[in-house]
Each structure stands twice: as C-alpha cells, then as structure tokens.
Design an enzyme around this catalytic site. Sequence first.
Site: not given
Ligand code: GBH
Length: 478
Positions: A375
Amino acid sequence: MNTFPKDFIWGSATAAAQIEGAAHEGGKEDSIWDAYARLPQAVAGGDSPERGVDHYHRMPEDVALMKRLGLDSYRFSTSWARVVPGGRSVNQEGLDFYSRLVDELLGAGVLPWLTLYHWDLPQALQERGGWTNRDTAYRFADYAEAVYGALGDRVSHWTTFNEPLCSSLIGYVGGEHAPGLTDPAAGLAAVHHQHLAHGLAVQRLRGLADAAGRDIQAGITLNLTNAVPNDPTDPVDLEAARRIDALWNRMFLEPMLLGAYPADLLEDVRDYGLAARIQDGDLEVIAQPIDFLGVNHYHDDNVSGHPLPADAVPGLRPTPKPGRSPFPGSEFVTMPTRGLPRTAMDWEVHPQGLHTLLVRLGAEYPNLPPLYVTENGAAYDGDVVTAEGAVHDPERTAYILAHIEAVGRAIEDGADVRGYFVWSLLDNFEWAWGYEKRFGIVHVDYDTMVRTPKDSALAFAKHIEDTKLAASAAAIVG
Ligand code: GBH
C-alpha cells in the site's frame, strides 16, 4: 525513468469492509466495523460500511476496470464475517462470492493477491473477547482453512494480516478504530494473539498446499515507518524515536523474522502483561518462514519526547484525547510537524522516506524475504468529475509517481522489492473518517456509484505500460 525488473508486479489494493457493502446480504453478519460504526461519534459523518461502494454487486465491472488499467495484480481481502458469520460455521454463499471474484480476475489476466484479515473480525468473536482471547487465533487458522479450501486451487498469494499494528494498538488502545477500546493491556494481548494467529495460519496453509502438491507464497503485510527524531541531537527525542521504532516496527518484525520480541520493547511495555501472554512454543509458531513481506507506507513519523507547544499546528496525528494514546508504555511521545507538504489526512509527503525504509529493512534483517509495497497512496480533497468525465487530481498523481520513483531507486540501491500496489483502486470507506477522505485512483460518486478513473489512474496505467515496454526493449537489446 527507473528500470524495474521485468516481472515486477504492478497492482492496486482494497479491503472488504471498505468496498463491498452488502453488509447483511448473502449470509454475512456484523463485523466489528459494522457494530462500531453504529456507536455515536465513532465514525465521521455517521458513515458505515453498510453500503461500501457496492463492490459486492459491481464486482465484474470493477475487475474490467483493473484490466483496462493494465494492472498485473489486485490485492483484496476476504471478510471473515462473510465467510464465517457467527464465528463458527462456514457460509458457502460467502465463499462463492470470492470464488467468482477469483475467476473474474484470472479471466482478465489479473493475479489475485489475497489478504485474510483487513480488520473486520466477526462481531460474534468480539463478544467472546476478540483478539484479547487466545482462542481467536485458533479460530483464525480454521477460517484460513475454509478460504483455502474454496480458493486454494486458483490463488497462489496468501497474506495473513494487514497492518496488525492498527487492528491491535489503534483498535484496543488508541480507541480510534473498532472495537474502540482504550486498554493498553488488551492491546498488547491483541498484538500477541494476532502474531500467533499469523503463525498458525501460515502453518495451516502450507500443510494444505503441501498435501495438494501446490506451491504457495505466504506472507504478511506490516505498516512500517521511519521513526525520525525531531531533533537528532536531543537525547529525549532520540529515546522517543527508539520507543516508536520498537513499538511500531520491531514489535512486529522481530518475532516473525528473529523469533523473539525485542528486549527493550518488553521493558518499555512491562506494565501491560505482554510477556505473560507468551506461552511455550508460541515464538516458534510465529517465526514460521514467510515467502514475502508486504510493506504499507504512507509517511514517516517525526517523533519527539517533549510536549507539543500549546500553539502547535496539528501534528501528524490528531492530539490524542487524554487517556487515548496509541503508544502503550510511551504515552508521552508526540509527533510535531516538520513543515513538509501534507495530504488531506495531514500526513507528510516525503517520498524519500519510502526509499530509506526499503533499503534499511534489508540492511537490518539479513534473512528478510522479498518485499512488496502493498500500500502507498494519498487522500486529497477536491476531486471533481468534469463535464468531460475526467477527474483532475494532480497532487495524488504526483504523490504516486514520486513514490514509485523512490521504490525504483531503492531497488537500484539493493532493496529486493518485487511489486507496488497503489492504495486504493476505488474511493472507499476510510475507517474512522468515513467516506470523507478519498484515496481512490478511481472516483466513486456515492449517490450513483458510478466509477470514473482519475488522472492518477491514467498516469499509473501509462507508467505500467511504459515500464513494460522499457523492460521488453531492454530484453531484446540484451
Ligand atoms: C492503511 O492504514 C490501511 O491498510 C487502509 O485500509 C487505509 O484505508 C489506508 O491505509 C489509508 O488510511 O495512531 O494516530 O498515530 C493506514 C496507515 C498507519 C494510519 C498508522 C494510522 C497511525 C496514526 N496507518 N497511522 S496514529
């Protein structure tokens, strides 16, 4: 333009709960996201996965779109709550849907890349403790077997989990994802039980494939980050970065690749009972060899050990409500901004970070399996379908092409990367953000469900075509 290996896989990704809809059709029952979305204030705009983007009914049209874009592969997830609705008995109608999807993909020349868990636990299992219950790991292996039984004759690429960090720490500790808990001990139990579930499922899938004389590729997708110290000369920021690297990267990589949790991490989270969850033999199961590691990466994390100033611009993550830090044992950590451009998620745009990450993984883990970027992508506001039926999204297009360029350079610098999947094929249900944030390279009109490829989709399709032409020209010239 970088040269990519000839058999490099170009694809796009989705997840069941984000696109399928038909949440209560075809025998499907609630997943934790259906239930969570009904809680007041849980999801922006009161949105829910109930209708998704109607992929359940429009699947052949969506596969035709993939073919039109020239995708080599489609990364999708199966919904556990569709396949095993109450958590115990298998729903043949659910398996039949995925069987039709796989046939449609193979007919279109698109490689199915299947993920078993993209966050949508059957609610019935949540009511028995969800991932805090060790038994859920064994139920997961049974679910994997049911899916393999229906699709194993046609699907070769099997991913156990998508981003276990999110479905444990964000769901059970940060409270921003289903099931919406804010309990660090529960979150760390969920981490260990998902690890165990991963190992048990890999064992189960391999056993079934071996017995049938088939070759499979089995792996996992992790969301990995560069934990960048905000001030690299400040020991407080360096310590904060070490803790985030331990909690977000090494807590997942090391049990799987090295057969042990990092000692410093166990010390950081000592108050929350992780060590007590580990039973004899678990780490051998968890460290099953895998054939690939999926890497999801959107942004680095700029980490500090100091409180944010009261007048700070919002950081990389919303400032957590008191008691809602997703960093168990490291609750004091903050994520100030660095003044880089940002997407509609407030995530920094810094393509070099993806290069750094991919190269660093190979240097740090000598037994690292081949990598796939499973991704990468961006949400931006302002996608509009013009009268000519186009969607001009220059920022998303630039984001994707710049990250592809970073992947190409990482390969030149020795990283063993074999594929790249854009998140996402379609605009979809963006979890706690509902339908408000659009990550698709294909626009979806949420009233009519009409799909319109954005400029980013056309640019990605052209990139794939050009890359393949360059690779075959190189092969002819020798
Ligand atoms: C991915 O995760 C998912 O797999 C997908 O389903 C989603 O739609 C896509 O990305 C877009 O969001 O705890 O507030 O510091 C997202 C990646 C990485 C997002 C860790 C949240 C932590 C935020 N994630 N991040 S926080």
